[in-house]
Design a protein around this motif. Structure first.
Motif, PDB file in Angstrom:
ATOM      1  N   LYS B  22       0.820  -1.208   0.000  1.00 43.12           N
ATOM      2  CA  LYS B  22       0.000   0.000   0.000  1.00 43.12           C
ATOM      3  C   LYS B  22       0.860   1.266   0.000  1.00 43.12           C
ATOM      4  O   LYS B  22       1.910   1.318   0.641  1.00 43.12           O
ATOM      5  N   THR B  24       0.436   5.709   0.168  1.00 49.43           N
ATOM      6  CA  THR B  24      -0.398   6.904   0.311  1.00 49.43           C
ATOM      7  C   THR B  24       0.366   8.092  -0.246  1.00 49.43           C
ATOM      8  O   THR B  24       1.608   8.095  -0.277  1.00 49.43           O
ATOM      9  N   GLY B  55     -10.198   3.590 -11.341  1.00 49.50           N
ATOM     10  CA  GLY B  55     -10.159   3.089  -9.976  1.00 49.50           C
ATOM     11  C   GLY B  55      -9.395   1.787  -9.808  1.00 49.50           C
ATOM     12  O   GLY B  55      -8.884   1.498  -8.738  1.00 49.50           O
ATOM     13  N   GLU B  56      -9.318   1.010 -10.907  1.00 47.89           N
ATOM     14  CA  GLU B  56      -8.667  -0.282 -10.797  1.00 47.89           C
ATOM     15  C   GLU B  56      -8.138  -0.695 -12.164  1.00 47.89           C
ATOM     16  O   GLU B  56      -8.732  -0.387 -13.196  1.00 47.89           O
ATOM     17  N   THR B  65      -5.167  -0.738  -7.407  1.00 51.59           N
ATOM     18  CA  THR B  65      -6.394  -0.004  -7.085  1.00 51.59           C
ATOM     19  C   THR B  65      -6.016   1.392  -6.617  1.00 51.59           C
ATOM     20  O   THR B  65      -4.968   1.594  -6.013  1.00 51.59           O
ATOM     21  N   ASN B  67      -7.677   4.911  -4.731  1.00 51.83           N
ATOM     22  CA  ASN B  67      -8.751   5.624  -4.046  1.00 51.83           C
ATOM     23  C   ASN B  67      -8.338   7.086  -3.964  1.00 51.83           C
ATOM     24  O   ASN B  67      -7.529   7.467  -3.106  1.00 51.83           O
ATOM     25  N   LYS B  68      -8.859   7.901  -4.867  1.00 57.14           N
ATOM     26  CA  LYS B  68      -8.435   9.307  -4.936  1.00 57.14           C
ATOM     27  C   LYS B  68      -8.881  10.089  -3.715  1.00 57.14           C
ATOM     28  O   LYS B  68      -8.190  10.997  -3.259  1.00 57.14           O
ATOM     29  N   THR B  69     -10.031   9.751  -3.191  1.00 58.16           N
ATOM     30  CA  THR B  69     -10.552  10.483  -2.038  1.00 58.16           C
ATOM     31  C   THR B  69      -9.639  10.297  -0.836  1.00 58.16           C
ATOM     32  O   THR B  69      -9.298  11.260  -0.136  1.00 58.16           O
ATOM     33  N   ALA B  70      -9.240   9.052  -0.611  1.00 64.16           N
ATOM     34  CA  ALA B  70      -8.380   8.752   0.535  1.00 64.16           C
ATOM     35  C   ALA B  70      -6.908   8.946   0.201  1.00 64.16           C
ATOM     36  O   ALA B  70      -6.057   8.843   1.089  1.00 64.16           O
ATOM     37  N   LYS B  71      -6.597   9.184  -1.049  1.00 64.24           N
ATOM     38  CA  LYS B  71      -5.219   9.357  -1.524  1.00 64.24           C
ATOM     39  C   LYS B  71      -4.372   8.136  -1.193  1.00 64.24           C
ATOM     40  O   LYS B  71      -3.295   8.236  -0.579  1.00 64.24           O
ATOM     41  N   HIS B  72      -4.868   6.980  -1.576  1.00 64.09           N
ATOM     42  CA  HIS B  72      -4.013   5.809  -1.459  1.00 64.09           C
ATOM     43  C   HIS B  72      -4.224   4.868  -2.640  1.00 64.09           C
ATOM     44  O   HIS B  72      -5.273   4.865  -3.290  1.00 64.09           O
ATOM     45  N   PHE B  73      -3.194   4.108  -2.932  1.00 65.79           N
ATOM     46  CA  PHE B  73      -3.246   3.135  -4.021  1.00 65.79           C
ATOM     47  C   PHE B  73      -2.461   1.902  -3.591  1.00 65.79           C
ATOM     48  O   PHE B  73      -1.555   1.989  -2.760  1.00 65.79           O
TER      49      PHE B  73
END
Lengths: 113, 111
Positions: B22, B24, B55-56, B65, B67-73
């Protein structure tokens, strides 16, 4: 594997020496990069040349001097380095505004004594 | 600037199991997120990437994957094999030439 080449692959130098690292890309890209990779640290972007113009210089000491004579060649001139400059120096290239994917060279392993 | 954090720093899995790494990032202007694999003594090589409008993305056993809102991939490797053992780096890109890398994850796949 031959898209981006670097020479020399290994280099040992004293603190008073002057040496140069060379990078060549055969991918038709228009941007080239120098990175420093030290153990347990993120890849550190040192310099970026885009369309043969230096666009980034991330507070790198003046003992490192880049040169980009054309879009296919990139040099890193070294002088009066310190032992803490020992690291793997990676060159990369990309096509700006067309994917941004970077392709790396094999690196030069530098040891400063 | 941008700050990319990567976890874990080391990861051991049994062959056939899945591995997840993961990352961020801090700057919402970052719009491109590549993952690199670096085997011992070799150059980093791009294995998969994702752009901020997706998104994926999946490529055989590898998926990413975002997640732009949470700023993690995240990087997902399924059915791991010994040859997947390497150091994996995430990166975030913004602007024209700004790449910011994570600190790397050393993955070991135990046969």
């Amino acid at each position: 594997e031959t898209g981006v080449t670097q020479t020399p692959r290994h280099l040992v130098m004293g603190m008073t020496n002057k040496k140069s690292l060379k990078c060549e890309q055969h991918l038709g890209h228009n941007a080239m990069y120098w990175y420093k990779q030290s153990a347990k640290k993120p890849l550190e972007l040192m310099f970026v040349y885009s369309l043969e113009e230096r666009v980034e210089n991330n507070s790198v000491p003046s003992r490192f001097s880049p040169e980009c004579p054309n879009s296919s060649h990139l040099f890193l001139h070294l002088h009066t380095l310190q032992p803490e400059d020992s690291a793997l120096y990676l060159c990369a290239s990309s096509q700006v505004n067309r994917g941004e994917t970077q392709y790396f060279g094999p690196g030069t392993r530098l040891l400063v004594l | 600037g941008e700050n990319v954090e990567q976890h874990p720093s080391t990861l051991s899995v049994q062959e056939g199991d899945s591995a997840v790494i993961k990352c961020t990032y801090s700057d919402s202007a970052s719009n491109y997120f590549p993952w690199y694999k670096q085997e011992l003594g070799k150059r980093p090589q791009l294995i998969i990437d994702i752009r901020s409008n997706v998104g994926e993305k999946k490529d055989q056993r590898i998926a990413v994957t975002l997640n732009k809102t949470a700023k993690h991939f995240s990087l997902h490797i399924t059915e791991t094999q010994p040859e997947d053992s390497a150091v994996y780096f995430c990166a975030a890109h913004k602007g024209r030439n700004q790449f910011y890398f994570g600190t790397g994850t050393s993955l070991t796949v135990i046969p």
